[in-house]
Write a protein that holds these residues in place. Sequence first.
Motif, PDB file in Angstrom:
ATOM      1  N   ASN A   1       0.815  -1.217   0.000  1.00  0.00           N
ATOM      2  CA  ASN A   1       0.000   0.000   0.000  1.00  0.00           C
ATOM      3  C   ASN A   1       0.852   1.272   0.000  1.00  0.00           C
ATOM      4  O   ASN A   1       0.315   2.382  -0.006  1.00  0.00           O
ATOM      5  CB  ASN A   1      -0.961   0.013   1.189  1.00  0.00           C
ATOM      6  CG  ASN A   1      -1.927  -1.153   1.165  1.00  0.00           C
ATOM      7  OD1 ASN A   1      -1.996  -1.943   2.107  1.00  0.00           O
ATOM      8  ND2 ASN A   1      -2.661  -1.286   0.071  1.00  0.00           N
ATOM      9  N   SER A   2       2.182   1.133  -0.032  1.00  0.00           N
ATOM     10  CA  SER A   2       3.041   2.295  -0.307  1.00  0.00           C
ATOM     11  C   SER A   2       2.885   2.682  -1.767  1.00  0.00           C
ATOM     12  O   SER A   2       3.227   3.790  -2.175  1.00  0.00           O
ATOM     13  CB  SER A   2       4.518   1.951  -0.058  1.00  0.00           C
ATOM     14  OG  SER A   2       4.749   1.677   1.300  1.00  0.00           O
ATOM     15  N   GLN A   3       2.425   1.745  -2.581  1.00  0.00           N
ATOM     16  CA  GLN A   3       2.274   2.005  -4.015  1.00  0.00           C
ATOM     17  C   GLN A   3       0.831   1.879  -4.503  1.00  0.00           C
ATOM     18  O   GLN A   3       0.362   2.685  -5.278  1.00  0.00           O
ATOM     19  CB  GLN A   3       3.165   1.044  -4.804  1.00  0.00           C
ATOM     20  CG  GLN A   3       3.111   1.281  -6.299  1.00  0.00           C
ATOM     21  CD  GLN A   3       4.251   0.595  -7.011  1.00  0.00           C
ATOM     22  OE1 GLN A   3       5.410   0.677  -6.609  1.00  0.00           O
ATOM     23  NE2 GLN A   3       3.930  -0.124  -8.088  1.00  0.00           N
ATOM     24  N   GLY A   4       0.141   0.861  -4.047  1.00  0.00           N
ATOM     25  CA  GLY A   4      -1.218   0.624  -4.537  1.00  0.00           C
ATOM     26  C   GLY A   4      -2.242   0.844  -3.423  1.00  0.00           C
ATOM     27  O   GLY A   4      -2.076   0.326  -2.318  1.00  0.00           O
ATOM     28  N   ALA A   5      -3.276   1.622  -3.731  1.00  0.00           N
ATOM     29  CA  ALA A   5      -4.319   1.881  -2.723  1.00  0.00           C
ATOM     30  C   ALA A   5      -5.404   0.815  -2.793  1.00  0.00           C
ATOM     31  O   ALA A   5      -5.558   0.127  -3.808  1.00  0.00           O
ATOM     32  CB  ALA A   5      -4.919   3.261  -2.955  1.00  0.00           C
ATOM     33  N   ARG A   6      -6.145   0.678  -1.693  1.00  0.00           N
ATOM     34  CA  ARG A   6      -7.324  -0.174  -1.635  1.00  0.00           C
ATOM     35  C   ARG A   6      -8.411   0.635  -0.943  1.00  0.00           C
ATOM     36  O   ARG A   6      -8.100   1.492  -0.114  1.00  0.00           O
ATOM     37  CB  ARG A   6      -7.043  -1.425  -0.788  1.00  0.00           C
ATOM     38  CG  ARG A   6      -6.015  -2.365  -1.339  1.00  0.00           C
ATOM     39  CD  ARG A   6      -6.606  -3.412  -2.250  1.00  0.00           C
ATOM     40  NE  ARG A   6      -7.636  -4.223  -1.617  1.00  0.00           N
ATOM     41  CZ  ARG A   6      -8.598  -4.872  -2.283  1.00  0.00           C
ATOM     42  NH1 ARG A   6      -8.661  -4.784  -3.594  1.00  0.00           N
ATOM     43  NH2 ARG A   6      -9.495  -5.595  -1.656  1.00  0.00           N
ATOM     44  N   PRO A   7      -9.667   0.374  -1.234  1.00  0.00           N
ATOM     45  CA  PRO A   7     -10.723   1.116  -0.548  1.00  0.00           C
ATOM     46  C   PRO A   7     -10.698   0.853   0.958  1.00  0.00           C
ATOM     47  O   PRO A   7     -10.319  -0.234   1.372  1.00  0.00           O
ATOM     48  CB  PRO A   7     -12.026   0.544  -1.149  1.00  0.00           C
ATOM     49  CG  PRO A   7     -11.639  -0.295  -2.306  1.00  0.00           C
ATOM     50  CD  PRO A   7     -10.188  -0.636  -2.180  1.00  0.00           C
ATOM     51  N   SER A   8     -11.097   1.844   1.715  1.00  0.00           N
ATOM     52  CA  SER A   8     -11.325   1.796   3.176  1.00  0.00           C
ATOM     53  C   SER A   8     -10.062   1.865   4.035  1.00  0.00           C
ATOM     54  O   SER A   8     -10.159   1.772   5.252  1.00  0.00           O
ATOM     55  CB  SER A   8     -12.161   0.554   3.575  1.00  0.00           C
ATOM     56  OG  SER A   8     -11.337  -0.581   3.708  1.00  0.00           O
ATOM     57  N   ILE A   9      -8.894   2.046   3.440  1.00  0.00           N
ATOM     58  CA  ILE A   9      -7.670   2.151   4.262  1.00  0.00           C
ATOM     59  C   ILE A   9      -6.826   3.371   3.859  1.00  0.00           C
ATOM     60  O   ILE A   9      -5.604   3.311   3.818  1.00  0.00           O
ATOM     61  CB  ILE A   9      -6.833   0.848   4.217  1.00  0.00           C
ATOM     62  CG1 ILE A   9      -6.505   0.411   2.764  1.00  0.00           C
ATOM     63  CG2 ILE A   9      -7.534  -0.294   4.946  1.00  0.00           C
ATOM     64  CD1 ILE A   9      -5.453  -0.703   2.683  1.00  0.00           C
ATOM     65  N   ALA A  10      -7.502   4.489   3.614  1.00  0.00           N
ATOM     66  CA  ALA A  10      -6.805   5.687   3.117  1.00  0.00           C
ATOM     67  C   ALA A  10      -5.690   6.187   4.035  1.00  0.00           C
ATOM     68  O   ALA A  10      -4.586   6.495   3.554  1.00  0.00           O
ATOM     69  CB  ALA A  10      -7.801   6.808   2.847  1.00  0.00           C
ATOM     70  N   PRO A  11      -5.919   6.282   5.358  1.00  0.00           N
ATOM     71  CA  PRO A  11      -4.807   6.794   6.187  1.00  0.00           C
ATOM     72  C   PRO A  11      -3.607   5.850   6.184  1.00  0.00           C
ATOM     73  O   PRO A  11      -2.456   6.295   6.205  1.00  0.00           O
ATOM     74  CB  PRO A  11      -5.410   6.930   7.598  1.00  0.00           C
ATOM     75  CG  PRO A  11      -6.701   6.182   7.577  1.00  0.00           C
ATOM     76  CD  PRO A  11      -7.151   6.078   6.149  1.00  0.00           C
ATOM     77  N   TYR A  12      -3.879   4.564   6.153  1.00  0.00           N
ATOM     78  CA  TYR A  12      -2.801   3.556   6.105  1.00  0.00           C
ATOM     79  C   TYR A  12      -1.997   3.721   4.813  1.00  0.00           C
ATOM     80  O   TYR A  12      -0.769   3.784   4.839  1.00  0.00           O
ATOM     81  CB  TYR A  12      -3.417   2.162   6.200  1.00  0.00           C
ATOM     82  CG  TYR A  12      -2.428   1.020   6.286  1.00  0.00           C
ATOM     83  CD1 TYR A  12      -1.845   0.668   7.503  1.00  0.00           C
ATOM     84  CD2 TYR A  12      -2.086   0.275   5.160  1.00  0.00           C
ATOM     85  CE1 TYR A  12      -0.948  -0.396   7.595  1.00  0.00           C
ATOM     86  CE2 TYR A  12      -1.189  -0.786   5.236  1.00  0.00           C
ATOM     87  CZ  TYR A  12      -0.616  -1.120   6.455  1.00  0.00           C
ATOM     88  OH  TYR A  12       0.271  -2.177   6.536  1.00  0.00           O
ATOM     89  N   CYS A  13      -2.705   3.812   3.665  1.00  0.00           N
ATOM     90  CA  CYS A  13      -2.014   3.979   2.375  1.00  0.00           C
ATOM     91  C   CYS A  13      -1.216   5.280   2.364  1.00  0.00           C
ATOM     92  O   CYS A  13      -0.078   5.317   1.859  1.00  0.00           O
ATOM     93  CB  CYS A  13      -3.018   3.995   1.222  1.00  0.00           C
ATOM     94  SG  CYS A  13      -3.893   2.440   1.005  1.00  0.00           S
ATOM     95  N   SER A  14      -1.797   6.341   2.917  1.00  0.00           N
ATOM     96  CA  SER A  14      -1.116   7.643   2.929  1.00  0.00           C
ATOM     97  C   SER A  14       0.144   7.578   3.782  1.00  0.00           C
ATOM     98  O   SER A  14       1.205   8.103   3.399  1.00  0.00           O
ATOM     99  CB  SER A  14      -2.049   8.730   3.470  1.00  0.00           C
ATOM    100  OG  SER A  14      -3.236   8.751   2.706  1.00  0.00           O
ATOM    101  N   ALA A  15       0.035   6.923   4.936  1.00  0.00           N
ATOM    102  CA  ALA A  15       1.202   6.794   5.810  1.00  0.00           C
ATOM    103  C   ALA A  15       2.272   5.932   5.150  1.00  0.00           C
ATOM    104  O   ALA A  15       3.464   6.269   5.167  1.00  0.00           O
ATOM    105  CB  ALA A  15       0.794   6.185   7.156  1.00  0.00           C
ATOM    106  N   LYS A  16       1.871   4.811   4.562  1.00  0.00           N
ATOM    107  CA  LYS A  16       2.855   3.892   3.974  1.00  0.00           C
ATOM    108  C   LYS A  16       3.511   4.519   2.734  1.00  0.00           C
ATOM    109  O   LYS A  16       4.688   4.282   2.462  1.00  0.00           O
ATOM    110  CB  LYS A  16       2.206   2.553   3.634  1.00  0.00           C
ATOM    111  CG  LYS A  16       1.735   1.762   4.867  1.00  0.00           C
ATOM    112  CD  LYS A  16       2.877   1.451   5.818  1.00  0.00           C
ATOM    113  CE  LYS A  16       2.497   0.444   6.885  1.00  0.00           C
ATOM    114  NZ  LYS A  16       3.594   0.197   7.837  1.00  0.00           N
ATOM    115  N   GLY A  17       2.745   5.301   1.966  1.00  0.00           N
ATOM    116  CA  GLY A  17       3.327   6.045   0.848  1.00  0.00           C
ATOM    117  C   GLY A  17       4.300   7.092   1.372  1.00  0.00           C
ATOM    118  O   GLY A  17       5.398   7.265   0.837  1.00  0.00           O
TER     119      GLY A  17
END
Length: 256
Positions: free
Chosen positions: A149-165
């Motif tokens: 999720n540093s590269q690919g997003a998934r629905p319902s985990i926006a803060p996680y994806c943003s942090a990992k990116g």
Amino acid sequence: MMSALFDLTGRTALITGAGRGLGFAYAEGLAAAGAAVVINDLCEENLTEALGKLQAKGYKVRGLAFDVTDEAAVAAAFAALDQDAVDVDILINNAGIQFRKPLVELELKDWQRVIDTNLNSAFIVGKQAATRMIARGRGGKIINIGSVNSQGARPSIAPYCSAKGGLVMLSRSMAAEWAQHNIQVNTIGPGYILTEMTQRLADNPEFDAWVKSSNPAQRWGKPEDLIGTAVYLASSASDYVNGQIIFVDGGWLSVL
Ligand code: NDP
């Protein structure tokens, strides 16, 4: 020659969130490669259990409970290590949480909690570790734990994806400033690995089937799958590798 490249004898590694899950696996892997390890966790009970398991294998290990989001607590923990003359040569910023909610229903406090734990913590702990590495002049290794999720997003985990990116660019920023001090800062991006964090997903037949069908390896990852990359990035074998992300995902992000 080969074994010397990956040998961690004489080095000390601090791994955050290592009371269980992947953090524990990194601690065990680095200890097996010769490092003394300091394991951190929020929960004293998990820490005591993890310490017992590692000590039973004869590894040099100590526990240090603190909240990675609490700057004062982190500073106090490093001061305690200073007092005991424990120098952290390798830091793995692994502590992290997940929180699932569609963006339009997400409250700011929950967004902030996920960003604090997954991203801000790496700045807080990384700053303490690097300050000492720079002063000692012996270099060091920092490994930030991202995700697919540093590269690919998934629905319902926006803060996680943003942090990992964000962690990818934090690693590169740290590399940009600290490479001159022989400090290498890289990111590991694990795919879906079976731990307590992902157990609920694995128990969902639809999600489980999706992981197996979309990943060319056709299986979930195991914590052991990450050890080789962690040891590599913690060792002299990676001394000219800086600011990179290595995905350990069975090839998942490489295919359509
Ligand atoms: P777990 O939930 O199993 O373990 C996370 C650990 O972090 C726990 O020991 C937890 O402590 C600790 N922790 C949480 N918050 C804090 C805090 N504020 N201060 C100190 N420690 C804290 O997760 P995983 O082992 O699965 O994940 C580890 C890392 O790997 C995370 O960064 C995660 O995002 C990442 N990752 C995991 C993947 C997977 O598939 N499992 C995939 C990609 C990335 P406590 O026990 O007290 O709650």
